[in-house]
Design an enzyme around this catalytic site. Structure first.
Site, PDB file in Angstrom:
ATOM      1  N   THR A  68      -0.933-129.779  11.932  1.00  0.00           N
ATOM      2  CA  THR A  68      -2.297-129.263  11.980  1.00  0.00           C
ATOM      3  C   THR A  68      -3.189-130.218  12.775  1.00  0.00           C
ATOM      4  OG1 THR A  68      -4.066-128.265  10.689  1.00  0.00           O
ATOM      5  CG2 THR A  68      -2.927-130.091   9.637  1.00  0.00           C
ATOM      6  N   LYS A  72      -1.739-130.750  17.156  1.00  0.00           N
ATOM      7  CA  LYS A  72      -1.030-129.551  17.644  1.00  0.00           C
ATOM      8  C   LYS A  72      -0.604-129.645  19.114  1.00  0.00           C
ATOM      9  CE  LYS A  72      -2.715-126.007  14.491  1.00  0.00           C
ATOM     10  NZ  LYS A  72      -3.213-124.630  14.430  1.00  0.00           N
ATOM     11  N   ASN A  93       2.642-125.520  15.894  1.00  0.00           N
ATOM     12  CA  ASN A  93       2.210-125.657  14.493  1.00  0.00           C
ATOM     13  C   ASN A  93       3.405-125.862  13.553  1.00  0.00           C
ATOM     14  OD1 ASN A  93       3.303-123.106  14.346  1.00  0.00           O
ATOM     15  ND2 ASN A  93       1.566-122.173  13.317  1.00  0.00           N
ATOM     16  N   ALA A 135     -11.530-118.811  22.673  1.00  0.00           N
ATOM     17  CA  ALA A 135     -10.515-119.009  23.719  1.00  0.00           C
ATOM     18  C   ALA A 135      -9.718-120.292  23.461  1.00  0.00           C
ATOM     19  CB  ALA A 135     -11.181-119.042  25.091  1.00  0.00           C
ATOM     20  N   GLY A 136      -9.556-120.642  22.188  1.00  0.00           N
ATOM     21  CA  GLY A 136      -8.753-121.805  21.828  1.00  0.00           C
ATOM     22  C   GLY A 136      -7.292-121.396  21.638  1.00  0.00           C
ATOM     23  N   GLY A 137      -6.532-122.243  20.951  1.00  0.00           N
ATOM     24  CA  GLY A 137      -5.108-121.981  20.732  1.00  0.00           C
ATOM     25  C   GLY A 137      -4.878-120.684  19.969  1.00  0.00           C
ATOM     26  N   ALA A 138      -5.697-120.415  18.944  1.00  0.00           N
ATOM     27  CA  ALA A 138      -5.509-119.211  18.137  1.00  0.00           C
ATOM     28  C   ALA A 138      -5.795-117.959  18.965  1.00  0.00           C
ATOM     29  CB  ALA A 138      -6.415-119.266  16.909  1.00  0.00           C
ATOM     30  N   ASN A 158     -16.076-116.088  25.233  1.00  0.00           N
ATOM     31  CA  ASN A 158     -16.063-117.450  24.692  1.00  0.00           C
ATOM     32  C   ASN A 158     -17.274-118.222  25.171  1.00  0.00           C
ATOM     33  OD1 ASN A 158     -14.640-119.468  23.156  1.00  0.00           O
ATOM     34  ND2 ASN A 158     -14.288-120.560  25.076  1.00  0.00           N
ATOM     35  N   GLY A 246      -8.216-114.131   7.347  1.00  0.00           N
ATOM     36  CA  GLY A 246      -7.021-114.754   7.936  1.00  0.00           C
ATOM     37  C   GLY A 246      -5.945-115.206   6.952  1.00  0.00           C
TER      38      GLY A 246
END
Ligand code: NAP
Length: 282
Positions: A68, A72, A93, A135-138, A158, A246
């Protein structure tokens, strides 16, 4: 590598901070249910200690590891093999330890896909116009799922416009990118909206964009699960959208890792979901 057949196995999660993570709750639940002789440990690892600690973990013969924030991306330089989702998402992850090799995976796309199908079993990707906030990793993991399943139209908005453009360049030119201030146009006739920003996370700034303009009976999915009723979902409820937080994604992303570590299929149960819900600050 795992020399003694019946020796106690070890798995865990590394991050900084680490106290907030629900991963031990999930994995310990499945360890017990499946009668596995294993300790799952949360380990606080500072950024500057990562190289040293990952070496110890390897020597201690861990079965697997969850990764985490803030490791990452940095973890990738210590891995021997990088699986396809990690290449797309740019972050890991979950790690698998295999004959002295470290294999990096990212199970967020698997988690998101299963959240979608569990909550909307008749979800028809080919008919959906989707808007992703973030617009991140997720956001990359979520975009990957929609694109792979042939979504009709996909839009990203974003705060940092360039990061959204980079996803378009890396993943698919069909992605339509919007400036943060142009949210009204971005939302027009959308049938699924996903929040993959950290806006609304426990202790963070709230998500306060008005979601007007979406189609009737649209879907709103927040990747955030703490709090359970997020500020994004509260906005969505104003427009009678069908809402999901989530938590299911969290459980499913853990499931894939567990399956690979121990070679058994853990079950998603309402009991497990309740355990996590109860642990979340209301
Ligand atoms: P990340 O790479 O750090 O991306 C954070 C995103 O939030 C970026 O798009 C960032 O925009 C945006 N953001 C942050 N502060 C903002 C603000 N004040 N105004 C507007 N946008 C803001 O994080 P991530 O890994 O993608 O995770 C994103 C969220 O998804 C987190 O809340 C995380 O907890 C959640 N998540 C949940 C699961 C699950 O299993 N349920 C899995 C993964 C992630 P900029 O690019 O402009 O900075």
């Amino acid at each position: 590598m795992h020399k003694e057949k019946n020796c106690i196995k070890i798995a865990g999660v590394i991050g900084d901070p680490i106290a907030h993570t629900r991963s031990p709750l999930i994995h310990q639940y499945w360890i017990k249910k499946n009668n596995i002789n294993c300790f799952y440990v949360p380990l606080n690892v500072k950024l500057e200690e990562l190289e040293k600690k990952i070496k110890y973990i390897k020597e201690l013969d861990f079965r697997g590891l969850n990764i985490t924030i803030p490791h990452k991306e940095n973890i990738l330089k210590y891995c021997d093999d990088i699986l396809e989702p990690v290449k797309v998402i740019g972050a890991a992850n979950t790690l698998y330890f295999n004959n002295g090799n470290i294999i990096a995976d990212n199970t967020d796309a698997y988690g998101f896909y299963n959240l979608l199908i569990k909550n909307f079993p008749n979800y028809n990707f080919k008919k959906e116009t989707v808007l992703i906030f973030g617009a991140g990793g997720a956001a990359r993991a979520v975009s990957y799922v929609f694109l792979k399943n042939g979504v009709s139209e996909i839009r990203i908005i974003n705060r940092n416009f360039k990061k959204a453009i980079k996803i378009k360049e890396d993943l698919d030119k069909k992605i339509i990118v919007y400036e943060w201030s142009n949210y009204k146009n971005a939302l027009k006739n959308v049938s699924t909206v996903v929040n993959s920003t950290s806006l609304g996370n426990y202790g963070s700034e709230k998500f306060n964009i008005d979601l007007g303009g979406v189609k009737d009976n649209s879907i709103a999915i927040d990747l955030i699960y703490n709090p359970l009723r997020t500020s994004f979902l509260s906005q969505a409820i104003k427009y009678n959208m069908r809402v999901v937080n989530g938590l299911d994604m969290l459980i499913y992303q853990a499931k894939k890792g567990f399956q690979n570590w121990f070679g058994c299929k853990p079950s998603y149960t309402s009991e497990l979901k309740e355990i996590i819900e109860k642990s979340i600050i209301k």
